[in-house]
Scaffold this motif. Structure first.
Motif, PDB file in Angstrom:
ATOM      1  N   VAL A 189     -12.530  69.740  -8.047  1.00  0.00           N
ATOM      2  CA  VAL A 189     -13.142  68.556  -7.431  1.00  0.00           C
ATOM      3  C   VAL A 189     -12.096  67.788  -6.622  1.00  0.00           C
ATOM      4  O   VAL A 189     -12.357  67.353  -5.494  1.00  0.00           O
ATOM      5  CB  VAL A 189     -13.768  67.651  -8.510  1.00  0.00           C
ATOM      6  N   ARG A 190     -10.904  67.618  -7.182  1.00  0.00           N
ATOM      7  CA  ARG A 190      -9.834  66.912  -6.456  1.00  0.00           C
ATOM      8  C   ARG A 190      -9.467  67.646  -5.175  1.00  0.00           C
ATOM      9  O   ARG A 190      -9.273  67.018  -4.123  1.00  0.00           O
ATOM     10  CB  ARG A 190      -8.599  66.769  -7.350  1.00  0.00           C
ATOM     11  N   ASP A 191      -9.367  68.967  -5.235  1.00  0.00           N
ATOM     12  CA  ASP A 191      -9.025  69.748  -4.041  1.00  0.00           C
ATOM     13  C   ASP A 191     -10.092  69.603  -2.966  1.00  0.00           C
ATOM     14  O   ASP A 191      -9.787  69.501  -1.768  1.00  0.00           O
ATOM     15  CB  ASP A 191      -8.855  71.226  -4.407  1.00  0.00           C
ATOM     16  N   LEU A 192     -11.357  69.601  -3.381  1.00  0.00           N
ATOM     17  CA  LEU A 192     -12.448  69.476  -2.423  1.00  0.00           C
ATOM     18  C   LEU A 192     -12.443  68.097  -1.774  1.00  0.00           C
ATOM     19  O   LEU A 192     -12.617  67.963  -0.552  1.00  0.00           O
ATOM     20  CB  LEU A 192     -13.781  69.726  -3.126  1.00  0.00           C
ATOM     21  N   ILE A 193     -12.190  67.073  -2.564  1.00  0.00           N
ATOM     22  CA  ILE A 193     -12.116  65.708  -2.027  1.00  0.00           C
ATOM     23  C   ILE A 193     -10.953  65.590  -1.048  1.00  0.00           C
ATOM     24  O   ILE A 193     -11.067  64.954   0.013  1.00  0.00           O
ATOM     25  CB  ILE A 193     -11.974  64.692  -3.169  1.00  0.00           C
ATOM     26  N   ALA A 194      -9.805  66.212  -1.383  1.00  0.00           N
ATOM     27  CA  ALA A 194      -8.644  66.166  -0.503  1.00  0.00           C
ATOM     28  C   ALA A 194      -8.959  66.795   0.853  1.00  0.00           C
ATOM     29  O   ALA A 194      -8.526  66.291   1.904  1.00  0.00           O
ATOM     30  CB  ALA A 194      -7.469  66.883  -1.159  1.00  0.00           C
ATOM     31  N   GLN A 195      -9.723  67.884   0.861  1.00  0.00           N
ATOM     32  CA  GLN A 195     -10.109  68.509   2.127  1.00  0.00           C
ATOM     33  C   GLN A 195     -11.012  67.590   2.940  1.00  0.00           C
ATOM     34  O   GLN A 195     -10.906  67.508   4.169  1.00  0.00           O
ATOM     35  CB  GLN A 195     -10.841  69.824   1.847  1.00  0.00           C
ATOM     36  N   MET A 196     -11.896  66.898   2.268  1.00  0.00           N
ATOM     37  CA  MET A 196     -12.828  66.022   2.975  1.00  0.00           C
ATOM     38  C   MET A 196     -12.124  64.809   3.572  1.00  0.00           C
ATOM     39  O   MET A 196     -12.425  64.389   4.691  1.00  0.00           O
ATOM     40  CB  MET A 196     -13.921  65.541   2.005  1.00  0.00           C
ATOM     41  N   LEU A 197     -11.196  64.239   2.812  1.00  0.00           N
ATOM     42  CA  LEU A 197     -10.521  63.031   3.265  1.00  0.00           C
ATOM     43  C   LEU A 197      -9.457  63.313   4.310  1.00  0.00           C
ATOM     44  O   LEU A 197      -9.124  62.440   5.112  1.00  0.00           O
ATOM     45  CB  LEU A 197      -9.887  62.307   2.069  1.00  0.00           C
ATOM     46  N   GLY A 198      -8.907  64.538   4.292  1.00  0.00           N
ATOM     47  CA  GLY A 198      -7.828  64.855   5.216  1.00  0.00           C
ATOM     48  C   GLY A 198      -6.515  64.258   4.743  1.00  0.00           C
ATOM     49  O   GLY A 198      -6.447  63.584   3.711  1.00  0.00           O
ATOM     50  N   PRO A 199      -5.424  64.475   5.485  1.00  0.00           N
ATOM     51  CA  PRO A 199      -4.106  63.995   5.047  1.00  0.00           C
ATOM     52  C   PRO A 199      -3.980  62.482   5.142  1.00  0.00           C
ATOM     53  O   PRO A 199      -4.541  61.851   6.036  1.00  0.00           O
ATOM     54  CB  PRO A 199      -3.148  64.687   6.021  1.00  0.00           C
ATOM     55  N   LYS A 200      -3.264  61.903   4.190  1.00  0.00           N
ATOM     56  CA  LYS A 200      -2.964  60.474   4.241  1.00  0.00           C
ATOM     57  C   LYS A 200      -1.794  60.231   5.193  1.00  0.00           C
ATOM     58  O   LYS A 200      -1.096  61.159   5.585  1.00  0.00           O
ATOM     59  CB  LYS A 200      -2.610  59.962   2.837  1.00  0.00           C
ATOM     60  N   ASP A 201      -1.575  58.990   5.541  1.00  0.00           N
ATOM     61  CA  ASP A 201      -0.460  58.646   6.420  1.00  0.00           C
ATOM     62  C   ASP A 201       0.862  59.083   5.789  1.00  0.00           C
ATOM     63  O   ASP A 201       1.154  58.772   4.635  1.00  0.00           O
ATOM     64  CB  ASP A 201      -0.425  57.130   6.666  1.00  0.00           C
ATOM     65  N   GLY A 202       1.658  59.803   6.556  1.00  0.00           N
ATOM     66  CA  GLY A 202       2.949  60.247   6.066  1.00  0.00           C
ATOM     67  C   GLY A 202       2.923  61.552   5.319  1.00  0.00           C
ATOM     68  O   GLY A 202       3.967  62.124   5.009  1.00  0.00           O
ATOM     69  N   GLU A 203       1.719  62.064   4.997  1.00  0.00           N
ATOM     70  CA  GLU A 203       1.625  63.326   4.277  1.00  0.00           C
ATOM     71  C   GLU A 203       1.663  64.505   5.254  1.00  0.00           C
ATOM     72  O   GLU A 203       1.318  64.373   6.431  1.00  0.00           O
ATOM     73  CB  GLU A 203       0.325  63.403   3.471  1.00  0.00           C
ATOM     74  N   GLU A 204       2.096  65.612   4.731  1.00  0.00           N
ATOM     75  CA  GLU A 204       2.079  66.831   5.535  1.00  0.00           C
ATOM     76  C   GLU A 204       0.633  67.210   5.840  1.00  0.00           C
ATOM     77  O   GLU A 204      -0.247  67.078   4.992  1.00  0.00           O
ATOM     78  CB  GLU A 204       2.754  67.961   4.747  1.00  0.00           C
ATOM     79  N   LYS A 205       0.392  67.638   7.061  1.00  0.00           N
ATOM     80  CA  LYS A 205      -0.960  67.960   7.471  1.00  0.00           C
ATOM     81  C   LYS A 205      -1.540  69.059   6.611  1.00  0.00           C
ATOM     82  O   LYS A 205      -0.905  70.067   6.348  1.00  0.00           O
ATOM     83  CB  LYS A 205      -0.970  68.401   8.944  1.00  0.00           C
ATOM     84  N   ARG A 206      -2.740  68.851   6.140  1.00  0.00           N
ATOM     85  CA  ARG A 206      -3.416  69.847   5.332  1.00  0.00           C
ATOM     86  C   ARG A 206      -4.782  70.123   5.939  1.00  0.00           C
ATOM     87  O   ARG A 206      -5.295  69.357   6.767  1.00  0.00           O
ATOM     88  CB  ARG A 206      -3.571  69.360   3.891  1.00  0.00           C
TER      89      ARG A 206
END
Length: 226
Positions: free
Chosen positions: A41-58
Protein backbone atom coordinates in the motif's frame (compact mmCIF):
# COMPACT_ATOMS: atom_id res chain seq x y z
CA UNK A 1 -34.96 -26.02 17.57
CA UNK A 2 -33.71 -23.76 20.37
CA UNK A 3 -30.91 -26.21 21.08
CA UNK A 4 -29.70 -26.10 17.48
CA UNK A 5 -29.83 -22.28 17.49
CA UNK A 6 -27.86 -22.17 20.73
CA UNK A 7 -25.19 -24.48 19.28
CA UNK A 8 -24.97 -22.40 16.09
CA UNK A 9 -24.59 -19.20 18.12
CA UNK A 10 -21.88 -20.80 20.25
CA UNK A 11 -19.95 -21.98 17.19
CA UNK A 12 -20.22 -18.52 15.61
CA UNK A 13 -18.88 -16.89 18.76
CA UNK A 14 -16.07 -19.44 18.99
CA UNK A 15 -15.17 -18.64 15.38
CA UNK A 16 -14.94 -14.94 16.23
CA UNK A 17 -12.79 -15.65 19.28
CA UNK A 18 -10.49 -17.85 17.21
CA UNK A 19 -10.32 -15.16 14.54
CA UNK A 20 -9.04 -12.60 17.04
CA UNK A 21 -6.62 -15.15 18.48
CA UNK A 22 -5.20 -15.83 15.01
CA UNK A 23 -5.10 -12.07 14.37
CA UNK A 24 -3.03 -11.41 17.51
CA UNK A 25 -0.70 -14.31 16.68
CA UNK A 26 -0.03 -12.82 13.23
CA UNK A 27 0.76 -9.43 14.74
CA UNK A 28 3.00 -10.93 17.45
CA UNK A 29 4.90 -13.07 14.96
CA UNK A 30 5.15 -10.32 12.31
CA UNK A 31 3.86 -12.80 9.74
CA UNK A 32 4.18 -12.31 5.99
CA UNK A 33 0.78 -10.62 5.37
CA UNK A 34 1.42 -8.22 8.25
CA UNK A 35 4.67 -7.15 6.60
CA UNK A 36 3.82 -7.33 2.90
CA UNK A 37 0.32 -5.81 2.63
CA UNK A 38 1.08 -2.44 4.29
CA UNK A 39 4.36 -2.15 2.37
CA UNK A 40 2.51 -2.71 -0.92
CA UNK A 41 0.00 0.00 0.00
CA UNK A 42 2.83 2.42 0.86
CA UNK A 43 4.59 1.68 -2.44
CA UNK A 44 1.39 2.28 -4.39
CA UNK A 45 0.74 5.57 -2.60
CA UNK A 46 4.34 6.66 -3.28
CA UNK A 47 3.81 6.07 -7.02
CA UNK A 48 0.62 8.10 -6.99
CA UNK A 49 2.07 11.04 -5.07
CA UNK A 50 5.32 11.15 -7.02
CA UNK A 51 8.65 12.35 -5.56
CA UNK A 52 8.73 14.88 -2.75
CA UNK A 53 10.86 18.01 -2.95
CA UNK A 54 14.52 17.08 -2.74
CA UNK A 55 13.90 13.37 -3.26
CA UNK A 56 15.38 11.37 -6.07
CA UNK A 57 12.95 11.10 -8.94
CA UNK A 58 10.89 7.95 -8.79
CA UNK A 59 8.30 6.43 -11.06
CA UNK A 60 4.92 8.14 -10.86
CA UNK A 61 1.80 6.21 -11.70
CA UNK A 62 0.56 7.32 -15.10
CA UNK A 63 -3.18 6.83 -14.51
CA UNK A 64 -4.02 7.55 -10.87
CA UNK A 65 -3.22 10.44 -8.56
CA UNK A 66 -3.57 11.29 -4.90
CA UNK A 67 -7.30 11.85 -5.41
CA UNK A 68 -7.89 8.15 -6.12
CA UNK A 69 -10.81 6.48 -4.36
CA UNK A 70 -9.82 3.38 -2.36
CA UNK A 71 -11.89 0.31 -1.51
CA UNK A 72 -10.63 -2.22 1.04
CA UNK A 73 -12.47 -5.53 0.75
CA UNK A 74 -12.21 -7.25 4.11
CA UNK A 75 -10.55 -5.54 7.07
CA UNK A 76 -8.27 -8.36 8.33
CA UNK A 77 -5.80 -6.90 10.80
CA UNK A 78 -6.80 -3.39 9.54
CA UNK A 79 -3.10 -2.67 8.95
CA UNK A 80 -3.26 -1.89 5.19
CA UNK A 81 -6.36 0.23 5.79
CA UNK A 82 -4.69 2.22 8.57
CA UNK A 83 -1.58 2.63 6.42
CA UNK A 84 -3.63 4.26 3.65
CA UNK A 85 -5.47 6.48 6.14
CA UNK A 86 -2.18 7.67 7.67
CA UNK A 87 -0.46 8.46 4.37
CA UNK A 88 -3.60 9.89 2.74
CA UNK A 89 -5.31 11.81 5.56
CA UNK A 90 -7.61 13.54 3.06
CA UNK A 91 -8.06 10.50 0.83
CA UNK A 92 -11.36 8.94 -0.18
CA UNK A 93 -11.14 5.59 1.62
CA UNK A 94 -13.89 2.98 1.94
CA UNK A 95 -13.67 -0.15 4.11
CA UNK A 96 -15.99 -3.07 3.38
CA UNK A 97 -16.00 -5.45 6.35
CA UNK A 98 -17.19 -8.19 3.95
CA UNK A 99 -18.25 -11.38 5.74
CA UNK A 100 -17.10 -10.63 9.29
CA UNK A 101 -19.57 -10.34 12.18
CA UNK A 102 -20.35 -6.96 13.76
CA UNK A 103 -18.11 -7.94 16.66
CA UNK A 104 -15.07 -7.96 14.35
CA UNK A 105 -16.17 -4.78 12.57
CA UNK A 106 -16.50 -2.99 15.92
CA UNK A 107 -13.01 -4.15 16.85
CA UNK A 108 -11.61 -2.69 13.61
CA UNK A 109 -13.38 0.62 14.29
CA UNK A 110 -11.96 0.74 17.81
CA UNK A 111 -8.41 0.08 16.60
CA UNK A 112 -8.73 2.83 13.98
CA UNK A 113 -9.98 5.28 16.62
CA UNK A 114 -7.20 4.33 19.07
CA UNK A 115 -4.65 5.12 16.35
CA UNK A 116 -5.90 8.62 15.72
CA UNK A 117 -7.97 7.90 12.60
CA UNK A 118 -10.87 10.35 12.42
CA UNK A 119 -14.38 9.10 11.74
CA UNK A 120 -14.65 11.08 8.51
CA UNK A 121 -11.41 9.63 7.09
CA UNK A 122 -12.90 6.21 6.42
CA UNK A 123 -16.37 5.21 5.29
CA UNK A 124 -17.27 1.82 6.76
CA UNK A 125 -19.66 -0.45 4.86
CA UNK A 126 -20.83 -3.57 6.66
CA UNK A 127 -22.36 -5.90 4.09
CA UNK A 128 -21.31 -8.90 1.96
CA UNK A 129 -18.98 -7.99 -0.89
CA UNK A 130 -21.36 -9.32 -3.54
CA UNK A 131 -24.03 -6.89 -2.30
CA UNK A 132 -21.90 -3.81 -2.94
CA UNK A 133 -23.19 -1.52 -5.69
CA UNK A 134 -23.16 2.08 -6.85
CA UNK A 135 -26.18 3.90 -5.44
CA UNK A 136 -27.63 7.39 -5.53
CA UNK A 137 -25.77 9.49 -2.92
CA UNK A 138 -29.09 11.14 -2.04
CA UNK A 139 -30.97 7.84 -1.82
CA UNK A 140 -32.02 5.76 1.19
CA UNK A 141 -29.20 3.19 0.95
CA UNK A 142 -26.41 4.89 2.92
CA UNK A 143 -24.55 1.60 3.51
CA UNK A 144 -23.13 1.34 0.00
CA UNK A 145 -20.88 3.00 -2.59
CA UNK A 146 -21.82 6.31 -4.15
CA UNK A 147 -19.25 6.17 -6.96
CA UNK A 148 -16.79 3.85 -8.65
CA UNK A 149 -13.39 3.22 -7.06
CA UNK A 150 -9.87 3.40 -8.46
CA UNK A 151 -7.88 1.15 -6.09
CA UNK A 152 -9.14 -2.10 -4.60
CA UNK A 153 -7.20 -3.88 -1.86
CA UNK A 154 -8.23 -7.49 -1.22
CA UNK A 155 -7.46 -8.57 2.32
CA UNK A 156 -5.19 -11.57 2.80
CA UNK A 157 -7.92 -13.44 4.70
CA UNK A 158 -9.91 -13.74 1.45
CA UNK A 159 -7.29 -16.22 0.22
CA UNK A 160 -6.63 -19.72 1.53
CA UNK A 161 -3.70 -22.11 1.19
CA UNK A 162 -4.98 -23.11 -2.24
CA UNK A 163 -5.42 -19.43 -3.20
CA UNK A 164 -8.99 -19.60 -4.52
CA UNK A 165 -10.84 -21.87 -2.08
CA UNK A 166 -12.68 -19.08 -0.27
CA UNK A 167 -14.47 -17.93 -3.41
CA UNK A 168 -12.34 -14.86 -4.02
CA UNK A 169 -12.85 -15.06 -7.80
CA UNK A 170 -16.53 -14.24 -7.41
CA UNK A 171 -15.60 -11.17 -5.35
CA UNK A 172 -13.04 -10.05 -7.94
CA UNK A 173 -15.46 -10.55 -10.84
CA UNK A 174 -18.22 -8.59 -9.09
CA UNK A 175 -15.79 -5.81 -8.23
CA UNK A 176 -14.39 -5.50 -11.75
CA UNK A 177 -17.83 -5.56 -13.39
CA UNK A 178 -19.71 -3.27 -11.04
CA UNK A 179 -17.48 -1.16 -8.82
CA UNK A 180 -14.27 0.06 -10.48
CA UNK A 181 -13.23 2.75 -12.95
CA UNK A 182 -11.66 1.96 -16.31
CA UNK A 183 -8.10 2.66 -15.10
CA UNK A 184 -8.35 0.81 -11.80
CA UNK A 185 -5.78 -1.15 -9.83
CA UNK A 186 -6.37 -4.27 -7.76
CA UNK A 187 -3.99 -5.45 -5.07
CA UNK A 188 -2.62 -8.06 -5.09
CA UNK A 189 -2.11 -7.93 -8.85
CA UNK A 190 -1.03 -11.55 -9.20
CA UNK A 191 -0.11 -14.70 -7.31
CA UNK A 192 2.16 -17.73 -7.52
CA UNK A 193 1.09 -21.18 -6.36
CA UNK A 194 3.63 -23.84 -5.37
CA UNK A 195 2.39 -27.39 -5.02
CA UNK A 196 3.66 -30.94 -4.67
CA UNK A 197 1.85 -34.15 -5.70
CA UNK A 198 0.57 -36.16 -2.77
CA UNK A 199 -1.60 -39.28 -2.66
CA UNK A 200 -3.68 -39.91 0.44
CA UNK A 201 -5.87 -43.01 0.49
CA UNK A 202 -8.06 -44.03 3.41
CA UNK A 203 -7.73 -47.47 4.92
CA UNK A 204 -9.60 -50.32 3.26
CA UNK A 205 -10.71 -52.71 5.94
CA UNK A 206 -7.74 -52.18 8.24
CA UNK A 207 -8.55 -48.71 9.58
CA UNK A 208 -9.69 -47.67 13.02
CA UNK A 209 -11.40 -50.58 14.76
CA UNK A 210 -10.90 -52.66 11.60
CA UNK A 211 -13.39 -50.64 9.56
CA UNK A 212 -13.38 -49.54 5.89
CA UNK A 213 -13.00 -45.78 5.48
CA UNK A 214 -12.76 -45.47 1.67
CA UNK A 215 -15.89 -43.29 1.50
CA UNK A 216 -13.85 -40.47 3.07
CA UNK A 217 -11.79 -40.23 -0.13
CA UNK A 218 -14.80 -38.74 -1.95
CA UNK A 219 -14.66 -35.68 0.31
CA UNK A 220 -11.06 -34.73 -0.38
CA UNK A 221 -11.97 -32.61 -3.39
CA UNK A 222 -15.17 -31.01 -4.54
CA UNK A 223 -16.51 -28.95 -7.43
CA UNK A 224 -17.02 -26.03 -5.03
CA UNK A 225 -13.24 -25.60 -4.86
CA UNK A 226 -12.48 -23.27 -7.79
Amino acid sequence: SQQAQAIALFLERQSDVQYVDNWLAMLDEDSTPVEVWPRAVRDLIAQMLGPKDGEEKRKKHSMLGDDARWLFLGVGTTLPLLTAARYLPKGDIIANTAHRAFYIADLALTIAKDNGIQKEQIKWIHRPTQDLSIVDPDGEDINNLTGKVDCVVLDYELFDAGLLGKGVLAKINHTKKKLVTANHLIMPMGASVMCAPLEVISNRGNGADGLDWRAVDDTRWGAFYE
